[in-house]
Every structure is written in C-alpha cells, then in structure tokens.
Design a protein around this motif. Structure first.
Motif, PDB file in Angstrom:
ATOM      1  N   VAL A 184      34.077  65.966  19.953  1.00 30.39           N
ATOM      2  CA  VAL A 184      34.407  67.392  19.943  1.00 30.39           C
ATOM      3  C   VAL A 184      35.841  67.548  19.449  1.00 30.39           C
ATOM      4  O   VAL A 184      36.765  66.929  19.987  1.00 30.39           O
ATOM      5  CB  VAL A 184      34.253  68.016  21.345  1.00 30.39           C
ATOM      6  N   ASP A 185      36.009  68.337  18.406  1.00 31.81           N
ATOM      7  CA  ASP A 185      37.344  68.617  17.881  1.00 31.81           C
ATOM      8  C   ASP A 185      37.751  70.015  18.311  1.00 31.81           C
ATOM      9  O   ASP A 185      36.900  70.851  18.645  1.00 31.81           O
ATOM     10  CB  ASP A 185      37.360  68.504  16.361  1.00 31.81           C
ATOM     11  N   GLU A 186      39.055  70.283  18.292  1.00 32.28           N
ATOM     12  CA  GLU A 186      39.542  71.575  18.761  1.00 32.28           C
ATOM     13  C   GLU A 186      40.762  72.003  17.960  1.00 32.28           C
ATOM     14  O   GLU A 186      41.546  71.174  17.494  1.00 32.28           O
ATOM     15  CB  GLU A 186      39.896  71.511  20.245  1.00 32.28           C
ATOM     16  N   PHE A 187      40.904  73.311  17.779  1.00 28.70           N
ATOM     17  CA  PHE A 187      42.069  73.856  17.107  1.00 28.70           C
ATOM     18  C   PHE A 187      43.282  73.794  18.009  1.00 28.70           C
ATOM     19  O   PHE A 187      43.196  74.054  19.210  1.00 28.70           O
ATOM     20  CB  PHE A 187      41.829  75.318  16.727  1.00 28.70           C
ATOM     21  N   CYS A 188      44.418  73.472  17.400  1.00 25.13           N
ATOM     22  CA  CYS A 188      45.666  73.394  18.161  1.00 25.13           C
ATOM     23  C   CYS A 188      46.798  74.069  17.389  1.00 25.13           C
ATOM     24  O   CYS A 188      46.777  74.139  16.146  1.00 25.13           O
ATOM     25  CB  CYS A 188      46.055  71.935  18.418  1.00 25.13           C
ATOM     26  N   LEU A 189      47.769  74.568  18.153  1.00 25.58           N
ATOM     27  CA  LEU A 189      49.038  74.983  17.579  1.00 25.58           C
ATOM     28  C   LEU A 189      49.914  73.736  17.569  1.00 25.58           C
ATOM     29  O   LEU A 189      50.253  73.188  18.618  1.00 25.58           O
ATOM     30  CB  LEU A 189      49.676  76.086  18.420  1.00 25.58           C
ATOM     31  N   VAL A 190      50.293  73.286  16.378  1.00 24.07           N
ATOM     32  CA  VAL A 190      50.964  72.001  16.217  1.00 24.07           C
ATOM     33  C   VAL A 190      52.403  72.221  15.776  1.00 24.07           C
ATOM     34  O   VAL A 190      52.669  72.948  14.812  1.00 24.07           O
ATOM     35  CB  VAL A 190      50.222  71.127  15.190  1.00 24.07           C
ATOM     36  N   GLY A 191      53.338  71.590  16.481  1.00 21.22           N
ATOM     37  CA  GLY A 191      54.742  71.697  16.108  1.00 21.22           C
ATOM     38  C   GLY A 191      55.559  70.596  16.738  1.00 21.22           C
ATOM     39  O   GLY A 191      55.036  69.717  17.442  1.00 21.22           O
ATOM     40  N   LYS A 192      56.873  70.631  16.489  1.00 25.18           N
ATOM     41  CA  LYS A 192      57.769  69.653  17.111  1.00 25.18           C
ATOM     42  C   LYS A 192      57.746  69.839  18.626  1.00 25.18           C
ATOM     43  O   LYS A 192      57.638  70.958  19.132  1.00 25.18           O
ATOM     44  CB  LYS A 192      59.193  69.858  16.588  1.00 25.18           C
ATOM     45  N   PRO A 193      57.856  68.746  19.380  1.00 20.56           N
ATOM     46  CA  PRO A 193      57.868  68.862  20.843  1.00 20.56           C
ATOM     47  C   PRO A 193      58.994  69.785  21.321  1.00 20.56           C
ATOM     48  O   PRO A 193      60.114  69.746  20.791  1.00 20.56           O
ATOM     49  CB  PRO A 193      58.088  67.421  21.304  1.00 20.56           C
ATOM     50  N   ALA A 194      58.691  70.620  22.298  1.00 21.02           N
ATOM     51  CA  ALA A 194      59.681  71.554  22.839  1.00 21.02           C
ATOM     52  C   ALA A 194      60.684  70.824  23.723  1.00 21.02           C
ATOM     53  O   ALA A 194      60.410  69.733  24.236  1.00 21.02           O
ATOM     54  CB  ALA A 194      58.968  72.644  23.627  1.00 21.02           C
ATOM     55  N   ASN A 195      61.864  71.433  23.880  1.00 20.97           N
ATOM     56  CA  ASN A 195      62.910  70.844  24.722  1.00 20.97           C
ATOM     57  C   ASN A 195      62.590  70.970  26.208  1.00 20.97           C
ATOM     58  O   ASN A 195      63.217  70.327  27.038  1.00 20.97           O
ATOM     59  CB  ASN A 195      64.259  71.508  24.423  1.00 20.97           C
ATOM     60  N   LYS A 196      61.639  71.826  26.523  1.00 19.02           N
ATOM     61  CA  LYS A 196      61.238  72.014  27.918  1.00 19.02           C
ATOM     62  C   LYS A 196      59.721  71.925  28.006  1.00 19.02           C
ATOM     63  O   LYS A 196      59.016  72.117  26.999  1.00 19.02           O
ATOM     64  CB  LYS A 196      61.721  73.374  28.430  1.00 19.02           C
ATOM     65  N   PRO A 197      59.188  71.651  29.173  1.00 15.26           N
ATOM     66  CA  PRO A 197      57.727  71.546  29.314  1.00 15.26           C
ATOM     67  C   PRO A 197      57.041  72.860  28.941  1.00 15.26           C
ATOM     68  O   PRO A 197      57.535  73.957  29.255  1.00 15.26           O
ATOM     69  CB  PRO A 197      57.543  71.224  30.795  1.00 15.26           C
ATOM     70  N   VAL A 198      55.916  72.743  28.249  1.00 18.96           N
ATOM     71  CA  VAL A 198      55.119  73.919  27.887  1.00 18.96           C
ATOM     72  C   VAL A 198      53.678  73.654  28.290  1.00 18.96           C
ATOM     73  O   VAL A 198      53.251  72.502  28.390  1.00 18.96           O
ATOM     74  CB  VAL A 198      55.191  74.217  26.372  1.00 18.96           C
TER      75      VAL A 198
END
Length: 350
Positions: A184-198
């Motif tokens: 199963v594949d899924e769409f993601c919002l992909v970016g550089k890791p944030a400086n704080k937990p998200v």
C-alpha cells in the motif's frame, strides 16, 4: 478454364490469390519488418530477403486485403490508416506466436527467453538491484526488459500486448487485468525535517498553505490530487510541475519548498533522515500497488516466475509500505479509473 481465361493476366492473378491460404505469419513478419526498417531496401538487408521479393509480398498482401497499406516515396514508405492498423495487430500477433513457442520450449527445461514488465517511476530504484540478484540466481536464462513509464502508458502497453507484466496503482476491478497486491502506497507532504517535532499526519486542506512542487498533470498521481482538491472546491498550485521524481526530490531537499509524492519515491531519503514525509489524511490518500497480467492471457513459465520474484522483492518493502492483511476499506483507498486517464479497451469490459 477456357482459352479466353488464359489470356487474361488479371484472372490468373485472382486465381493465384484464391489458391493461397489466408495471410501467413511470414507475410506479417515481412510487413512489420518493412515498416520498422522504413524502406524496402533496408528491410531487405535486415530480413535477408531480396527487395523485389519483398515488393511482391507487399503487393500481394494489399491485393488480398483489398486496400493500400503503404505509400512509397524517395524517403521510403509511409503507412496509410489501414497499414497502421495492420501493423499494430501484426506486432501483437507475432509476439503471441513467439510467446507460444517460448512457453512450449520452456516446459522442457529451465525457463528462458525475454520477459517484459512495466514499472511505475517510483519503483525501479528501490527494487532493481534486488531483482538483478534474484534473477541471476534463480532464472539465469531469462532476460528481463523493464519499461519505466507512467501508469497510463504501462496500462496501455499491457493491453496492446507489448508487455507481459505491469505494476499498477489501484485499478478498479473491471480493468481487464488480473492483479496480485504488492504493498500500500500513500501520498505524503515531503520536505526537509523540521527543527521541532511535527505530527506524522497532515490534513489535505493544510497542504494548500505550503509552497508546493508536484507531478505534472499527465501522471496518475497528479490526477488523484486534482480530483480530491476539486471535490473540496479547492485548486492546487505549483511553481514547477514535472514527471521527474528525481527533480521533485531535489527541490524538496533544497528546503525551499515541499513536494507531494508517494512514500515509495522517498523511502531511502526518509530512512537516512534527509527528508521527512507526513502522510496526507482527510481523506486518507492511500492505494494498493499490484502486479498484473492481461486477463484471459495465459502467462508463460518465465513470466510467471518473474512475477513471483517481483512479489517477493516487494515484500522487503513492507516495513515502510505495509500491505494490510485486510483489504483497506473502499473509503480509504484511492482507485484510479483508467477511463479518466486513458480509454479502456472494449475487451476489458466484456
């Protein structure tokens, strides 16, 4: 036959055609060779058949079918509409003929021959090395041709008989393809890791607030994104659209923007911490990737064993892309209707 008949060359030609059996495979092979060579002279060299003989074969074929198949000029030959139709069918017939021969030969020993498979652009990079190792060890006499293309092109080539197997995304049940689920594949919002937990998830409408880059509108992935946005009265905007997954990954790695991508396309970057992928929810944007073959067409032994190897190779992705033991509910699974991307051949709906 009376003497008057003997004096008429046309009647002799008609009689010769009547006595011939229906179109033979060699006629189709010669015709396909002429088309692919682009001229009778080049076809003569490739097929090792005298040019005058090829010209006679072509003329006889046109007389038998009652139509003009090619037009000739100084540049070579060009297909008419009828010629194009015959060429498309000839390619399929010749492939089925060769497949039948290969299948019979394969029954007598180890699987061998050429197997063709279409893979979506997200997949080759994460299983190709493993496929090579497994094929070399288990099927040393099989050659694998991989077509890396869009879902639309792969689906079309499978129905045209140009591919033995295809890995496709969430086809509906009436697609004319026999499917084995892979993951199963899924769409993601992909970016550089944030400086704080998200949070690991993000709602669809929230992604509209981010600077985005996306797959172009010709892809199945983008079609799904646009359909979801349209149902909510929204529109997705991107400064750059491209079919290149490597370009989208690079832009996300820059930290200047975020990419909307399937998780499978960024597995390695997420594992080593270079990228962060937040699953898009509300709606849950997931779908089943499956390997399939054309319904009603028997796979040869080599193709069947290649299919089994792909299933096992994809099983190694389950830590990142789990395949639920229970089929995901219809409300949570994206299904790409081929008719919205490309026409379903009539045979697929019978």
């Amino acid at each position: 036959m009376n003497r008057e008949d003997c004096k008429c060359p046309k009647k002799w030609a008609d009689l010769a055609i009547d006595r011939r059996d229906a179109m033979e495979l060699r006629h189709l092979r010669y015709f396909a060779g002429m088309v692919e060579a682009g001229s009778l002279m080049k076809a003569s060299e490739r097929l090792h058949v005298a040019q005058p003989s090829l010209s006679v074969h072509l003329s006889n074929l046109e007389v038998e079918l009652g139509t003009t198949l090619v037009t000739r000029s100084n540049r070579g030959i060009e297909l008419t509409d009828d010629g194009r139709l015959l060429y498309e069918r000839a390619v399929v017939i010749l492939k089925h003929h060769q497949d039948a021969i290969n299948a019979l030969k394969a029954r007598k020993g180890k699987p061998k021959g050429l197997v063709s498979i279409g893979l979506p652009s997200t997949l080759p990079g994460i299983i190709s090395a493993q496929l090579y190792t497994m094929l070399r060890s288990e099927l040393p006499d099989v050659r694998l041709y991989i077509a890396d293309a869009s879902t639309a092109a792969i689906y079309e080539w499978l129905h045209e008989g140009k591919l033995d197997l295809a890995v496709l995304f969430s086809l509906p049940e009436n697609s004319g393809v026999d499917l084995i689920p892979l993951y199963v594949d899924e769409f993601c919002l992909v970016g550089k890791p944030a400086n704080k937990p998200v949070p690991a998830e993000i709602e669809f409408e929230e992604i509209l607030n981010f600077p985005l880059v996306m797959p172009c509108r010709s892809t199945a992935w983008r079609k799904i994104l646009d359909d979801v946005a349209e149902r909510r009265g929204k529109a997705l905007h991107s400064v750059i659209e491209t079919e290149s997954l490597s370009a989208l990954r690079s832009m996300a790695l820059s930290g200047e923007c975020y990419a909307l991508l399937p998780r499978s396309s960024v597995i390695e970057e997420v594992r080593d911490g270079r990228l962060q992928a937040r699953r898009i929810v509300n709606p849950d944007m997931r779908g089943v990737m499956s390997i399939g073959s054309l319904s009603g067409r028997e796979l040869g032994r080599a193709a069947t064993e290649v299919r089994d190897i792909v299933v096992r190779a994809c099983a190694a992705l389950r830590d990142d892309l789990p395949l639920e033991t229970e089929q995901p509910s219809q409300s949570h699974v994206l299904r790409v209707k081929p008719s919205t991307l490309f026409p379903i051949p009539a045979s697929a709906t019978r």
